[in-house]
Design a protein around this motif. Sequence first.
Motif, PDB file in Angstrom:
ATOM      1  N   ARG A  20      36.531  49.691  16.253  1.00 44.16           N
ATOM      2  CA  ARG A  20      35.516  48.664  16.520  1.00 44.16           C
ATOM      3  C   ARG A  20      35.040  48.725  17.962  1.00 44.16           C
ATOM      4  O   ARG A  20      35.829  48.950  18.883  1.00 44.16           O
ATOM      5  CB  ARG A  20      36.070  47.266  16.227  1.00 44.16           C
ATOM      6  N   ASP A  25      37.512  40.700  21.342  1.00 48.82           N
ATOM      7  CA  ASP A  25      38.901  40.481  20.917  1.00 48.82           C
ATOM      8  C   ASP A  25      39.409  41.592  19.998  1.00 48.82           C
ATOM      9  O   ASP A  25      40.623  41.768  19.875  1.00 48.82           O
ATOM     10  CB  ASP A  25      39.090  39.093  20.283  1.00 48.82           C
ATOM     11  N   VAL A  26      38.525  42.318  19.352  1.00 50.73           N
ATOM     12  CA  VAL A  26      38.983  43.415  18.489  1.00 50.73           C
ATOM     13  C   VAL A  26      38.411  44.776  18.905  1.00 50.73           C
ATOM     14  O   VAL A  26      38.718  45.786  18.271  1.00 50.73           O
ATOM     15  CB  VAL A  26      38.675  43.154  16.992  1.00 50.73           C
ATOM     16  N   LEU A  29      40.256  48.298  18.581  1.00 53.50           N
ATOM     17  CA  LEU A  29      41.174  48.337  17.435  1.00 53.50           C
ATOM     18  C   LEU A  29      40.515  49.061  16.266  1.00 53.50           C
ATOM     19  O   LEU A  29      39.296  49.186  16.196  1.00 53.50           O
ATOM     20  CB  LEU A  29      41.571  46.912  17.019  1.00 53.50           C
ATOM     21  N   GLU A  31      39.853  49.760  12.084  1.00 60.69           N
ATOM     22  CA  GLU A  31      39.669  48.988  10.857  1.00 60.69           C
ATOM     23  C   GLU A  31      39.203  49.900   9.729  1.00 60.69           C
ATOM     24  O   GLU A  31      38.766  51.029   9.955  1.00 60.69           O
ATOM     25  CB  GLU A  31      38.617  47.893  11.073  1.00 60.69           C
ATOM     26  N   VAL A 115      43.103  46.169  13.352  1.00 58.61           N
ATOM     27  CA  VAL A 115      42.639  44.775  13.390  1.00 58.61           C
ATOM     28  C   VAL A 115      43.612  43.950  12.548  1.00 58.61           C
ATOM     29  O   VAL A 115      44.150  44.445  11.551  1.00 58.61           O
ATOM     30  CB  VAL A 115      41.175  44.624  12.909  1.00 58.61           C
ATOM     31  N   PRO A 116      43.883  42.705  12.945  1.00 56.51           N
ATOM     32  CA  PRO A 116      44.966  41.934  12.312  1.00 56.51           C
ATOM     33  C   PRO A 116      44.838  41.813  10.795  1.00 56.51           C
ATOM     34  O   PRO A 116      45.837  41.955  10.077  1.00 56.51           O
ATOM     35  CB  PRO A 116      44.857  40.558  12.981  1.00 56.51           C
TER      36      PRO A 116
END
Length: 132
Positions: A20, A25-26, A29, A31, A115-116
């Motif tokens: 991303r 915040d991401v 990361l 995905e 990503v979470p």
Amino acid sequence: MKTVVAAAIVRDQKLLLAQRSYPDDVAGLWELPGGKVEDGEAVSVALEREIAEELSVRIGIGRGVGEPVVLRDNLILVARHAWLVEGEPVAVEHSAVTWVSAGELGAMARAGELVPADAVWLDDLVALLGES
Ligand code: CDP
């Protein structure tokens, strides 16, 4: 409730991940690529459209992977098994794309590099790679 659909694109026992570029915040990361389903749009049509826009490839789409994940702000995230039909993935909207083995995916999850929401699917994705 809006749906976000993501593709678990598998080739040669490797999974395609996209890095991303936003929001902060991401950013950085990794995905499963995908995006929001538009009103009245079928989930599989939305996924084909998003993947064409983001990666410049055409995909075939199979079954669901893992359980739906509820994101913040009334979004529900679902994943589908997919495979390349035409083209080689290019990072149009992402910073990069990469292919990872099950072992590499596990290491990235443990390092907090996914990503979470997608990290929740680790076991499902590892199983998918084992089947393919
Ligand atoms: O591009 P579009 O606005 O259609 O969708 P997006 O910004 O890529 O994704 C919408 C939301 O789903 C964002 O909050 C993403 O962080 C989240 N998402 C996710 O958690 N995991 C994915 N594999 C794809 C999206």
